[in-house]
Design an enzyme around this catalytic site. Structure first.
Site, PDB file in Angstrom:
ATOM      1  N   HIS A  82      14.350  -8.572  17.337  1.00 38.30           N
ATOM      2  CA  HIS A  82      13.843  -9.178  16.101  1.00 38.30           C
ATOM      3  C   HIS A  82      14.674 -10.423  15.819  1.00 38.30           C
ATOM      4  O   HIS A  82      15.896 -10.357  15.703  1.00 38.30           O
ATOM      5  CB  HIS A  82      13.931  -8.207  14.923  1.00 38.30           C
ATOM      6  CG  HIS A  82      13.342  -8.773  13.663  1.00 38.30           C
ATOM      7  ND1 HIS A  82      12.018  -8.583  13.301  1.00 38.30           N
ATOM      8  CD2 HIS A  82      13.894  -9.553  12.689  1.00 38.30           C
ATOM      9  CE1 HIS A  82      11.790  -9.210  12.161  1.00 38.30           C
ATOM     10  NE2 HIS A  82      12.907  -9.806  11.774  1.00 38.30           N
ATOM     11  N   CYS A  83      13.990 -11.552  15.702  1.00 36.67           N
ATOM     12  CA  CYS A  83      14.686 -12.825  15.489  1.00 36.67           C
ATOM     13  C   CYS A  83      14.463 -13.299  14.057  1.00 36.67           C
ATOM     14  O   CYS A  83      13.325 -13.597  13.667  1.00 36.67           O
ATOM     15  CB  CYS A  83      14.170 -13.883  16.470  1.00 36.67           C
ATOM     16  SG  CYS A  83      14.948 -15.504  16.246  1.00 36.67           S
ATOM     17  N   PRO A  84      15.515 -13.373  13.237  1.00 36.04           N
ATOM     18  CA  PRO A  84      15.334 -13.844  11.861  1.00 36.04           C
ATOM     19  C   PRO A  84      14.927 -15.303  11.778  1.00 36.04           C
ATOM     20  O   PRO A  84      14.309 -15.718  10.791  1.00 36.04           O
ATOM     21  CB  PRO A  84      16.711 -13.606  11.224  1.00 36.04           C
ATOM     22  CG  PRO A  84      17.663 -13.589  12.371  1.00 36.04           C
ATOM     23  CD  PRO A  84      16.917 -13.015  13.529  1.00 36.04           C
TER      24      PRO A  84
END
Length: 315
Positions: free
Chosen positions: A154-156
């Site tokens: 998961h990439c913010p």
């Protein structure tokens, strides 16, 4: 020797003292036109990403190119930089607003499992958090609150998971950010050299102190993102070529799937054989989709067990 069961289990396994999330009946929502995660941290990071690109645009155009006496130099570099920046932002938008491969919620019903036509003795796993039957290589994301097929991480910065449906856009985003960072660094170096030879007052429409500060800030930003995005780009391409996601590599999972060749993996991720479409964020990222993703969700009660074994046929 490790048991084969944990290879299919996630890090989302809850402690025995915690109360598990109550499973609701499968919801039959209308398909949404756009995927968007309502996460405050991710939204802030995405906004910061766009603001940093706009800051680089401002410095490149109004500090270095427009005041330049060489019209050809300004036109060539301005066209190249703006084209790469546009592709970077378009790739970011597609990576952020594309369903990464979410498994439908609440499909852990007896009717749905029967529709899979599994062989007797096969085992399927239910995610206790989103009440879904987890396909092979799917992992639960606590931010998206969904199980994601072939979830890498998961990439913010894109406010989304990187999965099988949007990995191409994330790779293009890192590549184009890396290119504009390198391009801006080269232009900053040339601008400093030209200004040292010429009068600083004629080198920019801003005052000399302001020009130096803006160039130093751009240089720091470009260098930081050049290192970060080049590493991310390399790791993503490596994950695609080795047919192993970041989570699978981190958890050191034994491969239970048949790995494809690097060429086939790249074709699957980027949507067909090599062409200029690979570099476009406006083309689909997959040429083939798993037929199981199009199976409708059947109404029925959610199965309570997290591990469901298909019963053997009685003779």
């Amino acid at each position: 020797m490790r048991s084969p069961v944990p290879r299919f289990r996630d890090v989302e396994r809850q402690a025995s003292g915690l109360q598990s999330t109550q499973c609701l009946p499968p919801c039959h929502e209308r398909p949404k036109n756009m995927w968007f995660i309502r996460d405050a941290c991710g939204i802030i990071c995405a906004i910061i990403t766009w603001l940093l690109v706009f800051f680089a645009e401002f410095v490149v155009l109004f500090v270095m190119l427009i005041p330049s006496k060489n019209l050809t130099y300004s036109l060539v570099n301005g066209t190249l930089f703006n084209s790469l920046a546009f592709l970077a932002l378009a790739s970011h938008f597609r990576a952020m607003c594309t369903d990464p491969g979410a498994v439908p919620k609440g499909n852990a019903t007896k009717e749905y499992i029967e529709s899979l036509q599994l062989k007797p003795g096969q085992v399927v796993y239910k995610c206790p958090k989103c009440c879904s039957i987890k396909p092979d290589r799917a992992h639960h994301c606590s931010v998206c609150k969904r199980c994601i097929r072939k979830m890498d991480h998961h990439c913010p910065w894109v406010n989304n998971c990187v999965g099988e449906n949007n990995q191409k856009y994330f790779v293009l985003f890192t590549m184009y950010i890396c290119l504009i960072s390198l391009h801006s660094l080269v232009m900053v170096v040339f601008h400093f050299l030209n200004c040292f030879e010429d009068d600083w007052a004629k080198c920019s429409s801003f005052s000399p102190p302001a020009t130096v500060i803006l160039l130093i800030l751009l240089c720091f930003e470009a260098l930081l993102f050049l290192i970060f995005t080049s590493v991310m780009f390399g790791t993503q391409v490596h994950s695609i070529c080795t047919d192993e996601t970041g989570i699978e590599r981190l958890k050191r999972e034994d491969p239970t799937w048949q790995k494809t060749t690097s060429c086939e993996a790249m074709k699957s991720a980027f949507g067909g054989g090599f062409s200029l479409a690979w570099l476009s964020p406006f083309t689909d990222c997959t040429c083939q989709k798993d037929a199981s993703t199009h199976v409708p969700v059947f109404q029925g009660e959610i199965i309570e067990e997290d591990v469901i074994e298909i019963p053997l046929e009685s003779h």
